[in-house]
Enzyme design. Structure first.
Site, short mmCIF file in Angstrom:
data_model
loop_
_atom_site.label_atom_id
_atom_site.label_comp_id
_atom_site.label_asym_id
_atom_site.label_seq_id
_atom_site.Cartn_x
_atom_site.Cartn_y
_atom_site.Cartn_z
N ASP B 7 0.89 -1.17 0.00
CA ASP B 7 0.00 0.00 0.00
C ASP B 7 0.92 1.21 0.00
O ASP B 7 1.44 1.61 1.04
CB ASP B 7 -0.87 -0.02 1.26
CG ASP B 7 -1.80 1.18 1.32
OD1 ASP B 7 -2.16 1.72 0.26
OD2 ASP B 7 -2.15 1.59 2.44
N GLU B 68 -0.99 -1.20 -4.92
CA GLU B 68 -2.21 -0.43 -5.17
C GLU B 68 -1.94 0.62 -6.25
O GLU B 68 -0.93 1.30 -6.24
CB GLU B 68 -2.71 0.26 -3.89
CG GLU B 68 -4.05 0.92 -4.12
CD GLU B 68 -4.65 1.50 -2.85
OE1 GLU B 68 -4.87 0.72 -1.90
OE2 GLU B 68 -4.89 2.72 -2.82
N ASP B 141 -2.44 0.79 7.73
CA ASP B 141 -1.73 0.69 6.44
C ASP B 141 -1.35 -0.76 6.15
O ASP B 141 -1.33 -1.20 5.00
CB ASP B 141 -0.44 1.52 6.46
CG ASP B 141 -0.67 2.94 6.95
OD1 ASP B 141 -0.72 3.84 6.13
OD2 ASP B 141 -0.84 3.11 8.18
#
Lengths: 175, 175
Positions: B7, B68, B141
């Site tokens: 991420d 991502e 996260d």
């Protein structure tokens, strides 16, 4: 000092190397445009860009790297690729242990033409004149990269030393 | 298959590693959050991120990396740093010779919760449940990075093989 400038882009990434000292005309060392195929997947493109920039840094042995700072106001369709390419360019300089400085497009334009609002044609004219080239560098991506390198020679060396000194003070005393 | 999910973020970059096969619950291998100091200069931050991600890939030896995909609609103040961090993450996987796949936030949410509109809390609940953890991964996260890895195990392996096959056809015949 020898500076390698990078005008970041995923499809076309301009690279320009100049040598000079502040306040005197710079000399052209080389310029290149690294291209990646838009039909390839992102990992392949970033890997190719990383290898090409790493090779150019090793080949030209600059003392510093100057990269154009990317803003989200840029062309929305291409801005993410440009930002990723700029990250790869900054990393290539940092991995080689070199100081890397970023400049906004207006800073570069002001350094090279005297006006932060100069257009692309005017930038190419000035880069051609300042480096005393017989004809304009082609393609234009290379001219922007050379302008970044000239800007750093004229401004950046000083700014980096100032920044380093400020950093030392901020971190608690001279080292 | 073992997948490392990322991420991307410049200040906090989530990394999650899971192992599993499509349609079956995945197993947690590890999760981390790589942090860089916002007071440091960009080259220092990108270099730290690159080294940390490269080390994590070497340590966990995943078969694939899932990152991502960043959109320019994200938070404008941080989007350029996030895009640069995502470029570094994709590069870290590619440099290790691994297949790297990007997923949109909605693809990940849909894979893990069944809805592309799931909120952060719902994602954390589902990741905790799917990996049969005693408590939610912290910070959040890490949960997003684990969700990316789970999404790739469940969808990505297949998609990558399809993409590879399509690529071979596009380039002119099976190799």
């Amino acid at each position: 000092m020898r500076v390698l400038g990078v005008d970041p882009g995923l499809t076309r990434c301009g690279v320009g190397v100049v040598e000079g000292v502040p306040g005197r005309p710079c000399t052209l060392v080389a310029y290149h445009v690294v291209r990646t195929d838009p039909a390839d997947e992102l990992p392949t493109r970033l890997l190719h860009l990383d290898r090409a920039l790493t090779d150019l840094v090793a080949e030209h042995r600059p003392e510093a790297v100057a990269v154009e700072r990317v803003f989200s106001q840029h062309n929305v369709r291409t801005v993410m690729g440009t930002a990723q390419a700029s990250g790869i360019a900054v990393l290539a300089g940092a991995r080689a242990g070199l100081p890397v400085q970023t400049y906004t497009p207006s800073e570069v334009k002001a350094a090279v033409t005297g006006s932060g609002q100069a257009d692309k044609r005017q930038m190419t004219v000035m880069v051609t004149r300042l480096l005393r080239l017989a004809e304009p560098p082609k393609p234009a991506d290379a001219a922007d990269a050379l302008a970044l390198a000239i800007c750093h020679v004229w401004r950046g060396g000083t700014r980096s030393r100032l920044a380093a000194a400020t950093e030392r003070v901020r971190r608690g005393g001279a080292r």
